[in-house]
Enzyme design. Structure first.
Site, PDB file in Angstrom:
ATOM      1  N   PRO A 166      -1.824  -4.756 -15.566  1.00  0.00           N
ATOM      2  CA  PRO A 166      -1.382  -3.446 -16.249  1.00  0.00           C
ATOM      3  C   PRO A 166      -0.194  -3.481 -17.012  1.00  0.00           C
ATOM      4  CG  PRO A 166      -1.469  -3.540 -13.846  1.00  0.00           C
ATOM      5  CD  PRO A 166      -1.201  -4.919 -13.946  1.00  0.00           C
ATOM      6  N   THR A 167      -0.253  -2.151 -17.715  1.00  0.00           N
ATOM      7  CA  THR A 167       0.996  -2.008 -18.546  1.00  0.00           C
ATOM      8  C   THR A 167       2.032  -1.497 -17.669  1.00  0.00           C
ATOM      9  OG1 THR A 167      -0.038  -0.107 -19.395  1.00  0.00           O
ATOM     10  CG2 THR A 167      -0.283  -1.987 -20.838  1.00  0.00           C
ATOM     11  N   TYR A 175      10.454 -12.770 -12.607  1.00  0.00           N
ATOM     12  CA  TYR A 175       9.275 -12.165 -12.294  1.00  0.00           C
ATOM     13  C   TYR A 175       8.244 -12.627 -13.013  1.00  0.00           C
ATOM     14  CZ  TYR A 175       6.503  -7.881 -12.165  1.00  0.00           C
ATOM     15  OH  TYR A 175       5.703  -6.742 -12.053  1.00  0.00           O
ATOM     16  N   LYS A 186      16.829  11.553 -14.593  1.00  0.00           N
ATOM     17  CA  LYS A 186      18.186  11.906 -15.531  1.00  0.00           C
ATOM     18  C   LYS A 186      17.800  13.035 -15.981  1.00  0.00           C
ATOM     19  CE  LYS A 186      18.033   7.810 -17.972  1.00  0.00           C
ATOM     20  NZ  LYS A 186      18.542   6.874 -19.008  1.00  0.00           N
ATOM     21  N   ARG A 239       6.045   1.249 -26.009  1.00  0.00           N
ATOM     22  CA  ARG A 239       5.352   0.647 -24.794  1.00  0.00           C
ATOM     23  C   ARG A 239       3.966   1.514 -24.491  1.00  0.00           C
ATOM     24  NH1 ARG A 239       9.046  -2.211 -24.795  1.00  0.00           N
ATOM     25  NH2 ARG A 239      10.519  -2.624 -23.385  1.00  0.00           N
ATOM     26  N   LYS A 282       4.726 -14.380 -11.330  1.00  0.00           N
ATOM     27  CA  LYS A 282       3.358 -13.471 -11.676  1.00  0.00           C
ATOM     28  C   LYS A 282       2.293 -14.662 -12.420  1.00  0.00           C
ATOM     29  CE  LYS A 282       3.814  -9.356 -10.149  1.00  0.00           C
ATOM     30  NZ  LYS A 282       3.051  -8.827  -9.029  1.00  0.00           N
ATOM     31  N   ASP A 287      17.738  -2.846 -25.000  1.00  0.00           N
ATOM     32  CA  ASP A 287      16.512  -2.352 -25.520  1.00  0.00           C
ATOM     33  C   ASP A 287      15.517  -3.062 -24.668  1.00  0.00           C
ATOM     34  OD1 ASP A 287      16.962  -0.145 -26.903  1.00  0.00           O
ATOM     35  OD2 ASP A 287      16.713  -1.409 -28.851  1.00  0.00           O
ATOM     36  N   GLY A 344       1.010  -1.177   0.020  1.00  0.00           N
ATOM     37  CA  GLY A 344      -0.003   0.143  -0.241  1.00  0.00           C
ATOM     38  C   GLY A 344       0.777   1.330  -0.079  1.00  0.00           C
ATOM     39  N   VAL A 366       3.590   1.319 -15.549  1.00  0.00           N
ATOM     40  CA  VAL A 366       3.068   2.371 -14.769  1.00  0.00           C
ATOM     41  C   VAL A 366       3.921   3.373 -14.525  1.00  0.00           C
ATOM     42  CG1 VAL A 366       1.322   2.492 -12.746  1.00  0.00           C
ATOM     43  CG2 VAL A 366       1.719   0.272 -13.658  1.00  0.00           C
TER      44      VAL A 366
HETATM   45  P1  NAP Z   1       6.605  -0.660  -5.702  1.00  0.00           P
HETATM   46  O1  NAP Z   1       6.369   0.874  -5.769  1.00  0.00           O
HETATM   47  O2  NAP Z   1       7.822  -1.038  -5.590  1.00  0.00           O
HETATM   48  O3  NAP Z   1       5.798  -0.944  -4.289  1.00  0.00           O
HETATM   49  C1  NAP Z   1       6.090  -2.329  -3.663  1.00  0.00           C
HETATM   50  C2  NAP Z   1       5.186  -2.386  -2.645  1.00  0.00           C
HETATM   51  O4  NAP Z   1       5.618  -3.702  -2.152  1.00  0.00           O
HETATM   52  C3  NAP Z   1       5.777  -1.754  -1.315  1.00  0.00           C
HETATM   53  O5  NAP Z   1       4.447  -0.948  -0.677  1.00  0.00           O
HETATM   54  C4  NAP Z   1       6.474  -2.540  -0.706  1.00  0.00           C
HETATM   55  O6  NAP Z   1       6.709  -2.226   0.828  1.00  0.00           O
HETATM   56  C5  NAP Z   1       5.672  -4.050  -0.817  1.00  0.00           C
HETATM   57  N1  NAP Z   1       6.692  -5.008  -0.422  1.00  0.00           N
HETATM   58  C6  NAP Z   1       7.574  -5.401  -1.120  1.00  0.00           C
HETATM   59  N2  NAP Z   1       8.309  -6.515  -0.628  1.00  0.00           N
HETATM   60  C7  NAP Z   1       7.383  -6.953   0.214  1.00  0.00           C
HETATM   61  C8  NAP Z   1       7.383  -7.897   1.427  1.00  0.00           C
HETATM   62  N3  NAP Z   1       8.217  -8.805   1.433  1.00  0.00           N
HETATM   63  N4  NAP Z   1       6.364  -7.752   2.384  1.00  0.00           N
HETATM   64  C9  NAP Z   1       5.423  -6.985   2.323  1.00  0.00           C
HETATM   65  N5  NAP Z   1       5.506  -5.862   1.534  1.00  0.00           N
HETATM   66  C10 NAP Z   1       6.613  -5.882   0.576  1.00  0.00           C
HETATM   67  O7  NAP Z   1       5.869  -1.313  -6.706  1.00  0.00           O
HETATM   68  P2  NAP Z   1       4.395  -0.772  -7.586  1.00  0.00           P
HETATM   69  O8  NAP Z   1       5.132  -0.392  -8.922  1.00  0.00           O
HETATM   70  O9  NAP Z   1       3.442  -0.015  -6.688  1.00  0.00           O
HETATM   71  O10 NAP Z   1       3.835  -2.355  -7.960  1.00  0.00           O
HETATM   72  C11 NAP Z   1       2.786  -2.806  -7.410  1.00  0.00           C
HETATM   73  C12 NAP Z   1       2.203  -4.026  -8.174  1.00  0.00           C
HETATM   74  O11 NAP Z   1       1.941  -3.707  -9.513  1.00  0.00           O
HETATM   75  C13 NAP Z   1       3.304  -5.110  -8.110  1.00  0.00           C
HETATM   76  O12 NAP Z   1       2.430  -6.303  -7.941  1.00  0.00           O
HETATM   77  C14 NAP Z   1       3.541  -5.160  -9.489  1.00  0.00           C
HETATM   78  O13 NAP Z   1       4.329  -6.375  -9.975  1.00  0.00           O
HETATM   79  C15 NAP Z   1       2.604  -4.342 -10.323  1.00  0.00           C
HETATM   80  N6  NAP Z   1       2.896  -3.926 -11.624  1.00  0.00           N
HETATM   81  C16 NAP Z   1       3.721  -2.762 -11.644  1.00  0.00           C
HETATM   82  C17 NAP Z   1       3.904  -2.027 -12.949  1.00  0.00           C
HETATM   83  C18 NAP Z   1       4.974  -0.974 -12.868  1.00  0.00           C
HETATM   84  O14 NAP Z   1       5.212  -0.465 -14.063  1.00  0.00           O
HETATM   85  N7  NAP Z   1       5.286  -0.311 -11.634  1.00  0.00           N
HETATM   86  C19 NAP Z   1       3.378  -2.730 -14.043  1.00  0.00           C
HETATM   87  C20 NAP Z   1       2.673  -3.709 -13.969  1.00  0.00           C
HETATM   88  C21 NAP Z   1       2.372  -4.516 -12.949  1.00  0.00           C
HETATM   89  P3  NAP Z   1       7.546  -1.014   1.398  1.00  0.00           P
HETATM   90  O15 NAP Z   1       7.262   0.331   0.686  1.00  0.00           O
HETATM   91  O16 NAP Z   1       7.582  -0.955   2.905  1.00  0.00           O
HETATM   92  O17 NAP Z   1       8.813  -1.438   0.725  1.00  0.00           O
HETATM   93  P1  GDP Z   2      10.098  -2.909 -19.222  1.00  0.00           P
HETATM   94  O1  GDP Z   2       8.966  -1.977 -19.993  1.00  0.00           O
HETATM   95  O2  GDP Z   2       9.417  -4.141 -18.482  1.00  0.00           O
HETATM   96  O3  GDP Z   2      10.956  -3.145 -20.556  1.00  0.00           O
HETATM   97  O4  GDP Z   2      10.888  -1.809 -18.489  1.00  0.00           O
HETATM   98  P2  GDP Z   2      11.329  -0.437 -18.249  1.00  0.00           P
HETATM   99  O5  GDP Z   2      10.183   0.526 -17.654  1.00  0.00           O
HETATM  100  O6  GDP Z   2      12.687  -0.318 -17.705  1.00  0.00           O
HETATM  101  O7  GDP Z   2      11.798   0.035 -19.662  1.00  0.00           O
HETATM  102  C1  GDP Z   2      12.719  -0.394 -20.474  1.00  0.00           C
HETATM  103  C2  GDP Z   2      12.961   0.183 -21.889  1.00  0.00           C
HETATM  104  O8  GDP Z   2      13.192   1.758 -21.491  1.00  0.00           O
HETATM  105  C3  GDP Z   2      14.224  -0.415 -22.551  1.00  0.00           C
HETATM  106  O9  GDP Z   2      13.788  -0.349 -24.026  1.00  0.00           O
HETATM  107  C4  GDP Z   2      15.341   0.606 -22.018  1.00  0.00           C
HETATM  108  O10 GDP Z   2      16.285   0.515 -23.032  1.00  0.00           O
HETATM  109  C5  GDP Z   2      14.604   1.987 -22.364  1.00  0.00           C
HETATM  110  N1  GDP Z   2      15.277   2.905 -21.355  1.00  0.00           N
HETATM  111  C6  GDP Z   2      15.611   4.317 -21.632  1.00  0.00           C
HETATM  112  N2  GDP Z   2      16.324   5.107 -20.862  1.00  0.00           N
HETATM  113  C7  GDP Z   2      16.018   4.170 -19.564  1.00  0.00           C
HETATM  114  C8  GDP Z   2      15.965   4.534 -18.270  1.00  0.00           C
HETATM  115  O11 GDP Z   2      16.600   5.624 -17.865  1.00  0.00           O
HETATM  116  N3  GDP Z   2      15.662   3.467 -17.137  1.00  0.00           N
HETATM  117  C9  GDP Z   2      15.033   2.304 -17.750  1.00  0.00           C
HETATM  118  N4  GDP Z   2      14.614   1.514 -16.859  1.00  0.00           N
HETATM  119  N5  GDP Z   2      15.064   2.171 -19.139  1.00  0.00           N
HETATM  120  C10 GDP Z   2      15.365   3.063 -19.878  1.00  0.00           C
END
Ligand code: NAP
Ligand code: GDP
Length: 317
Positions: A166-167, A139, A190, A211, A143, A273, A12, A169
Site C-alpha cells: 500500500p501507499t 523499516y 494540529k 504522496r 519489510k 521533507d 487487527g 494510509v
Molecule cells: P498501526 O495502526 O500502528 O497498528 C499496528 C498493529 O500492530 C496494532 O494492532 C498493534 O497492536 C500491532 N502490533 C505492534 N507490535 C506488535 C507486537 N509486537 N505483537 C503483536 N502485535 C503488534 O499500524 P497500521 O498503520 O494499521 O499498519 C498495518 C500494516 O500496514 C503494517 O504492516 C504497516 O507496515 C503497513 N503499512 C502501513 C501504512 C500506513 O501508512 N499506515 C502504509 C503502508 C503499509 P496494539 O494495538 O495492541 O498495539
Molecule cells: P512518509 O510518507 O513515509 O514520508 O511519512 P509521513 O506520512 O510522515 O509524511 C511525511 C511528509 O509529510 C514529509 O514531507 C513531512 O515534512 C510532511 N509533513 C507535514 N506536516 C507533517 C506532520 O504533521 N506530520 C508528519 N508526519 N509529516 C508531516
C-alpha cells in the site's frame, strides 16, 4: 475459502486492521470466521507467544499486519528498533504459518521501502533494486525481507505466502500522535488544536513533497479481495493512480477545509521533507480490477475528520 475458513488478522486493532474489521462486519457474511488480534493477545516478536496464539486460533488464513509503524519522524529516530522488532515479528508469523499449515498468508509491505534512487513510476519488480531512503532504512529492509521469506517458503514448501504494497494510509483509528504518526493524522490533530485554541496551523517541511494516499476502508476492501482471489507470490501495489498524487500542501488544505479552519497557515522548513516522492504504478491492480472505485480523496478526508471530532477523547494521540 468458505465455512471452515478461519482468517486471523495480526495487528487487527490498528489503522488497517480496524478498517478490515469494519468492512467484514458491514459486508455480506461469506461464512468465514475472522479473528482480530492485538499485541495483548500475543507479542509476536516472541516465538513462544506466537506459537501459543496459532495453537489457540488454528487459522486457515492469515492477514499479517502487525508491525512497528510510524511516520517520517518516528522512523528517523528508531531505525534499529524498526528493523529488529519487525524482522522478529515477520519471521515468527511466517514460521508459525508454515508450522500450522496455513493455506494462505497476505502480509503488508509499503511503497516507502522502494529504492530511493529509481525511475518513476515504481512497480512491483523494483523492490530490491537499490538502497531505500536513509530516513527509514530499518523499516524498509525488514519489510523487504518479507518478500524474501515469501519466495523462500514457496520454493522450499510450495507455500502460498504473498504480500500487498500500500501507499500512505489514513482513516479512522489511525495514530494521531504528532511525533510518531503519519502526515494526514498529524495534520488533523494540529488542525483540531489550532481551531480550538485560535492558533496558527503549521505544515512541517516545505509542503512540496508528493504522496499517493489510500483511504483505509478502500485498502481493506482490496486486501480482502487479495485474500480471497489473488494467486501470485509476487506482491501487488495497492494504490490510487499516478494522476491522484497530491502535494503535502494540498493534502493539508483538504484537511483544513474539512475542519472549516479559517486561521493562518505557516510552514516550518526546519523540519525534514523526507523522500520527495514515491510515485507508484497501479497498473497491475487495474489489470485485475479495472472497475474498482476509490473513495474520492476529499470525501475520505472528511469522513476521517468527522470520526476524529467524534472520537477525540479516545483516539490514539
Ligand atoms: P498501526 O495502526 O500502528 O497498528 C499496528 C498493529 O500492530 C496494532 O494492532 C498493534 O497492536 C500491532 N502490533 C505492534 N507490535 C506488535 C507486537 N509486537 N505483537 C503483536 N502485535 C503488534 O499500524 P497500521 O498503520 O494499521 O499498519 C498495518 C500494516 O500496514 C503494517 O504492516 C504497516 O507496515 C503497513 N503499512 C502501513 C501504512 C500506513 O501508512 N499506515 C502504509 C503502508 C503499509 P496494539 O494495538 O495492541 O498495539
Ligand atoms: P512518509 O510518507 O513515509 O514520508 O511519512 P509521513 O506520512 O510522515 O509524511 C511525511 C511528509 O509529510 C514529509 O514531507 C513531512 O515534512 C510532511 N509533513 C507535514 N506536516 C507533517 C506532520 O504533521 N506530520 C508528519 N508526519 N509529516 C508531516
Amino acid at each position: 475459502m468458505g465455512d471452515n475458513t478461519v482468517v486471523m488478522v495480526t495487528g487487527g486493532t490498528g489503522l488497517v486492521g480496524s478498517a478490515i474489521k469494519y468492512v467484514v462486519e458491514n459486508g455480506e457474511d461469506p461464512g468465514e470466521t475472522w479473528v482480530f488480534l492485538s499485541s495483548k493477545d500475543a507479542d509476536l516478536s516472541d516465538v513462544h507467544q506466537t506459537r501459543a496464539i496459532f495453537e489457540k486460533v488454528r487459522p486457515t488464513h492469515v492477514i499479517h499486519l502487525a508491525a512497528i509503524v510510524g511516520g517520517l519522524f518516528k522512523n528517523l529516530k528508531y531505525n534499529l528498533d524498526f528493523f529488529r522488532k519487525n524482522i522478529s515479528i515477520n519471521d515468527n508469523v511466517l514460521a508459525m504459518s508454515h508450522e500450522f499449515r496455513v493455506k494462505k498468508v497476505v502480509s503488508c509491505l509499503s511503497t516507502c521501502i522502494f529504492p530511493d534512487k529509481t525511475t518513476y513510476p515504481i512497480d512491483e519488480t523494483m523492490i530490491h533494486n537499490g538502497p531505500p531512503h536513509n530516513s527509514n532504512f530499518g523499516y524498509s529492509y525488514a519489510k523487504r525481507m518479507i518478500d524474501v521469506l515469501n519466495k523462500g517458503y514457496n520454493q522450499s514448501y510450495g507455500s502460498m505466502f504473498t504480500a500487498v504494497i500500500p501507499t500512505n494510509v489514513f482513516g479512522p483509528d489511525d495514530n494521531f500522535n504528532l511525533e510518531d504518526g503519519h502526515v494526514i493524522p498529524g495534520l488533523m490533530n494540529k488542525a483540531y488544536c489550532a481551531k480550538r485554541d485560535g492558533t496558527d496551523f503549521t505544515i512541517w517541511g516545505s509542503g512540496a513533497p508528493l504522496r499517493q494516499f489510500i483511504y483505509s476502508h478502500d485498502l481493506a476492501r482490496l486486501m480482502i479481495w487479495v485474500m480471497r482471489e489473488y494467486k501470485e507470490i509476487d506482491p501487488i501495489i495497492l494504490s490510487v493512480g499516478e494522476e491522484d498524487e497530491v502535494s503535502i500542501k494540498d493534502a493539508a488544505m483538504s484537511v483544513l477545509k474539512a475542519f472549516d479552519f479559517k486561521g493562518n497557515v505557516v510552514f516550518d522548513t526546519t523540519k525534514s521533507d523526507g523522500q520527495f516522492k514515491k510515485t507508484a504504478s497501479n497498473k497491475k491492480l487495474r489489470q485485475y480490477l479495472p472497475e474498482f472505485q476509490f473513495t474520492p480523496f476529499h470525501q475520505a478526508i472528511q469522513e476521517t475528520v468527522d470520526w476524529f471530532n467524534a472520537n477525540y477523547a479516545t483516539a490514539r494521540k
